[in-house]
Design a protein around this motif. Structure first.
Motif, PDB file in Angstrom:
ATOM      1  N   TYR A 275       0.842  -1.193   0.000  1.00  0.00           N
ATOM      2  CA  TYR A 275       0.000   0.000   0.000  1.00  0.00           C
ATOM      3  C   TYR A 275       0.878   1.245   0.000  1.00  0.00           C
ATOM      4  O   TYR A 275       1.862   1.323   0.727  1.00  0.00           O
ATOM      5  CB  TYR A 275      -0.907  -0.014   1.225  1.00  0.00           C
ATOM      6  N   GLY A 276       0.546   2.222  -0.821  1.00  0.00           N
ATOM      7  CA  GLY A 276       1.315   3.463  -0.885  1.00  0.00           C
ATOM      8  C   GLY A 276       2.440   3.432  -1.908  1.00  0.00           C
ATOM      9  O   GLY A 276       3.084   4.453  -2.152  1.00  0.00           O
ATOM     10  N   GLN A 277       2.697   2.277  -2.530  1.00  0.00           N
ATOM     11  CA  GLN A 277       3.752   2.179  -3.535  1.00  0.00           C
ATOM     12  C   GLN A 277       3.302   2.850  -4.823  1.00  0.00           C
ATOM     13  O   GLN A 277       2.127   2.819  -5.187  1.00  0.00           O
ATOM     14  CB  GLN A 277       4.086   0.712  -3.803  1.00  0.00           C
ATOM     15  N   HIS A 278       4.252   3.460  -5.514  1.00  0.00           N
ATOM     16  CA  HIS A 278       3.942   4.136  -6.765  1.00  0.00           C
ATOM     17  C   HIS A 278       3.454   3.142  -7.815  1.00  0.00           C
ATOM     18  O   HIS A 278       4.042   2.071  -7.992  1.00  0.00           O
ATOM     19  CB  HIS A 278       5.191   4.857  -7.278  1.00  0.00           C
ATOM     20  N   VAL A 279       2.385   3.493  -8.494  1.00  0.00           N
ATOM     21  CA  VAL A 279       1.854   2.672  -9.581  1.00  0.00           C
ATOM     22  C   VAL A 279       2.399   3.211 -10.902  1.00  0.00           C
ATOM     23  O   VAL A 279       2.359   4.420 -11.153  1.00  0.00           O
ATOM     24  CB  VAL A 279       0.312   2.701  -9.607  1.00  0.00           C
ATOM     25  N   GLU A 280       2.909   2.315 -11.730  1.00  0.00           N
ATOM     26  CA  GLU A 280       3.581   2.717 -12.959  1.00  0.00           C
ATOM     27  C   GLU A 280       2.562   3.052 -14.059  1.00  0.00           C
ATOM     28  O   GLU A 280       2.339   2.289 -14.993  1.00  0.00           O
ATOM     29  CB  GLU A 280       4.520   1.602 -13.430  1.00  0.00           C
TER      30      GLU A 280
ATOM     31  N   GLU B  89     -18.623   6.273 -14.733  1.00  0.00           N
ATOM     32  CA  GLU B  89     -17.627   7.330 -14.561  1.00  0.00           C
ATOM     33  C   GLU B  89     -16.242   6.837 -14.977  1.00  0.00           C
ATOM     34  O   GLU B  89     -15.470   7.564 -15.604  1.00  0.00           O
ATOM     35  CB  GLU B  89     -17.612   7.809 -13.109  1.00  0.00           C
ATOM     36  N   ALA B  90     -15.930   5.579 -14.649  1.00  0.00           N
ATOM     37  CA  ALA B  90     -14.643   5.006 -15.063  1.00  0.00           C
ATOM     38  C   ALA B  90     -14.548   4.950 -16.587  1.00  0.00           C
ATOM     39  O   ALA B  90     -13.511   5.282 -17.176  1.00  0.00           O
ATOM     40  CB  ALA B  90     -14.469   3.611 -14.462  1.00  0.00           C
ATOM     41  N   ASP B  91     -15.635   4.553 -17.235  1.00  0.00           N
ATOM     42  CA  ASP B  91     -15.643   4.495 -18.704  1.00  0.00           C
ATOM     43  C   ASP B  91     -15.497   5.889 -19.312  1.00  0.00           C
ATOM     44  O   ASP B  91     -14.807   6.074 -20.312  1.00  0.00           O
ATOM     45  CB  ASP B  91     -16.937   3.850 -19.197  1.00  0.00           C
ATOM     46  N   ARG B  92     -16.150   6.872 -18.703  1.00  0.00           N
ATOM     47  CA  ARG B  92     -16.058   8.241 -19.213  1.00  0.00           C
ATOM     48  C   ARG B  92     -14.625   8.768 -19.135  1.00  0.00           C
ATOM     49  O   ARG B  92     -14.109   9.357 -20.086  1.00  0.00           O
ATOM     50  CB  ARG B  92     -16.981   9.166 -18.416  1.00  0.00           C
ATOM     51  N   LEU B  93     -13.967   8.506 -18.024  1.00  0.00           N
ATOM     52  CA  LEU B  93     -12.583   8.962 -17.844  1.00  0.00           C
ATOM     53  C   LEU B  93     -11.637   8.228 -18.797  1.00  0.00           C
ATOM     54  O   LEU B  93     -10.700   8.823 -19.330  1.00  0.00           O
ATOM     55  CB  LEU B  93     -12.159   8.753 -16.393  1.00  0.00           C
ATOM     56  N   LYS B  94     -11.903   6.942 -19.010  1.00  0.00           N
ATOM     57  CA  LYS B  94     -11.048   6.175 -19.918  1.00  0.00           C
ATOM     58  C   LYS B  94     -11.176   6.692 -21.346  1.00  0.00           C
ATOM     59  O   LYS B  94     -10.187   6.799 -22.077  1.00  0.00           O
ATOM     60  CB  LYS B  94     -11.419   4.691 -19.871  1.00  0.00           C
ATOM     61  N   ASP B  95     -12.393   7.017 -21.767  1.00  0.00           N
ATOM     62  CA  ASP B  95     -12.613   7.499 -23.133  1.00  0.00           C
ATOM     63  C   ASP B  95     -11.881   8.811 -23.404  1.00  0.00           C
ATOM     64  O   ASP B  95     -11.599   9.150 -24.559  1.00  0.00           O
ATOM     65  CB  ASP B  95     -14.110   7.694 -23.386  1.00  0.00           C
ATOM     66  N   ALA B  96     -11.569   9.544 -22.347  1.00  0.00           N
ATOM     67  CA  ALA B  96     -10.900  10.829 -22.512  1.00  0.00           C
ATOM     68  C   ALA B  96      -9.383  10.694 -22.583  1.00  0.00           C
ATOM     69  O   ALA B  96      -8.681  11.680 -22.839  1.00  0.00           O
ATOM     70  CB  ALA B  96     -11.269  11.768 -21.357  1.00  0.00           C
ATOM     71  N   LEU B  97      -8.876   9.476 -22.381  1.00  0.00           N
ATOM     72  CA  LEU B  97      -7.427   9.268 -22.365  1.00  0.00           C
ATOM     73  C   LEU B  97      -6.900   8.993 -23.761  1.00  0.00           C
ATOM     74  O   LEU B  97      -7.628   8.585 -24.660  1.00  0.00           O
ATOM     75  CB  LEU B  97      -7.072   8.087 -21.460  1.00  0.00           C
ATOM     76  N   SER B  98      -5.583   9.169 -23.915  1.00  0.00           N
ATOM     77  CA  SER B  98      -4.891   8.852 -25.168  1.00  0.00           C
ATOM     78  C   SER B  98      -3.795   7.846 -24.862  1.00  0.00           C
ATOM     79  O   SER B  98      -2.997   8.045 -23.949  1.00  0.00           O
ATOM     80  CB  SER B  98      -4.283  10.103 -25.801  1.00  0.00           C
ATOM     81  N   ASP B  99      -3.760   6.772 -25.612  1.00  0.00           N
ATOM     82  CA  ASP B  99      -2.688   5.782 -25.487  1.00  0.00           C
ATOM     83  C   ASP B  99      -2.397   5.233 -26.873  1.00  0.00           C
ATOM     84  O   ASP B  99      -2.594   4.078 -27.174  1.00  0.00           O
ATOM     85  CB  ASP B  99      -3.110   4.645 -24.553  1.00  0.00           C
ATOM     86  N   TYR B 100      -1.951   6.120 -27.727  1.00  0.00           N
ATOM     87  CA  TYR B 100      -1.680   5.738 -29.101  1.00  0.00           C
ATOM     88  C   TYR B 100      -0.556   6.604 -29.632  1.00  0.00           C
ATOM     89  O   TYR B 100      -0.245   7.648 -29.086  1.00  0.00           O
ATOM     90  CB  TYR B 100      -2.927   5.905 -29.980  1.00  0.00           C
TER      91      TYR B 100
ATOM     92  N   TRP C  43      -3.539   9.398 -16.092  1.00  0.00           N
ATOM     93  CA  TRP C  43      -4.386   8.214 -15.968  1.00  0.00           C
ATOM     94  C   TRP C  43      -4.894   8.016 -14.535  1.00  0.00           C
ATOM     95  O   TRP C  43      -5.732   7.152 -14.287  1.00  0.00           O
ATOM     96  CB  TRP C  43      -3.610   6.946 -16.353  1.00  0.00           C
ATOM     97  N   LEU C  44      -4.388   8.794 -13.568  1.00  0.00           N
ATOM     98  CA  LEU C  44      -4.655   8.518 -12.160  1.00  0.00           C
ATOM     99  C   LEU C  44      -6.141   8.546 -11.820  1.00  0.00           C
ATOM    100  O   LEU C  44      -6.631   7.684 -11.089  1.00  0.00           O
ATOM    101  CB  LEU C  44      -3.885   9.515 -11.281  1.00  0.00           C
TER     102      LEU C  44
END
Length: 297
Positions: free
Chosen positions: A233-238, A272-283, A243-244
């Motif tokens: 717990y508390g470890q940095h997520v890569e 809400e999770a789907d809405r936030l994901k749709d706003a991301l770029s990973d390409y 994306w946080l």
């Protein structure tokens, strides 16, 4: 903690319990693997270099595999004078970026490479190696060093062969079935033309064709490596910082199944999770080419 607050499991001023921490870490590990397998995570792609061996047709890529390192971990130099068999004090033309315990590969006159580690003198032009060279090496022969082997690639791309002049020649990636159909996998050639990769579990297996006798050339590729595990717990997520928010809501959705919650409330978290994901770029920002196909009949 934010994920627990979203599902209403704790109050904003409350402290997460040890059991809740452990539960969240387990869910986070599952989420990391799930997202990784979905094809995201461009940020975990790294350029890597495999050092070729004479007449070898199959290489292991991973923490206990053959000599392969991330590109920015590799140092290249040459011998500043000739060395005889069993020599352990190696004279180098430059040593910038080298350190004690680094892996070191020395081109020998018989066409092979001698791999060992630097015992002392790392960073100086006189490096003492752990095991003496197996045969003579002339002045000007190539020397490579690196610190750590790569993680097991989940996937490889952008493959090429880099020659002694640092010129890259494209190498084709073929399916394992096509590679297995080759009648003579031990054909000799000046350079690698095709490769087939099998990710496996601990070390991936890279099949090359034809085999080569040139140990100065390097196989260069882009690798998709596994995301680092979260052990506590508390470890940095890569993940990228942008994306946080999405990742927190994804984690909250997973944790919601461990809490008594109405389906409607859980679906609000999912939406809400789907809405936030749709706003991301990973390409990659590359051009799109449309090639019209003419059909007859």
């Amino acid at each position: 903690k934010e994920a627990y607050e979203i599902i209403g499991a704790i109050e904003p001023d409350a402290t997460v319990s040890t059991n809740e921490e452990a539960s969240a870490v387990n869910s986070l590990q599952l989420l990391l693997k799930e997202v990784q397998s979905s094809g995201l995570w461009l940020h975990t792609y790294k350029d890597a270099i495999l050092f070729l061996e004479k007449d070898k047709v199959q290489y292991k890529l991973g923490p206990s595999g053959d000599h392969a390192a991330e590109a920015d971990d590799v140092v290249s130099t040459t011998l500043s004078e000739a060395h005889s068999t069993s020599a352990t004090s190696i004279k180098l033309t430059s040593a910038t970026g080298m350190a004690n315990s680094d892996n070191i590969g020395i081109e020998l006159d018989d066409g092979t490479a001698h791999w060992t580690t630097i015992s002392s003198g790392g960073g100086t032009t006189t490096a003492v190696i752990a095991s003496g060279i197996a045969s003579a090496a002339a002045s000007g022969n190539t020397v490579y060093t690196y610190t750590s082997k790569i993680q097991r690639p989940l996937k490889i791309a952008d493959t090429s062969l880099r020659d002694s002049n640092d010129i890259d020649i494209p190498v084709s990636i073929v399916s394992l079935s096509k590679y297995r159909s080759l009648s003579n996998k031990f054909s000799d050639g000046d350079r690698i033309i095709e490769v087939a990769y099998d990710p496996q579990l601990t070390n991936g297996i890279l099949n090359v064709w034809p085999r080569t006798s040139n140990v100065v050339n390097r196989f260069v590729f882009s690798m998709k490596r596994p995301a680092q595990n979260v052990d506590g717990y508390g470890q940095h997520v890569e993940i990228p910082t942008d994306w946080l928010s999405w990742f927190t809501w994804e984690l909250a959705y997973k944790l919601s199944f461990k809490q008594p919650m109405q389906l409607q409330e859980r679906m609000l978290i999912r939406n809400e999770a789907d809405r936030l994901k749709d706003a991301l770029s990973d390409y990659e920002a590359t051009s799109i080419f449309i090639d019209p196909v003419r059909r007859f009949g």
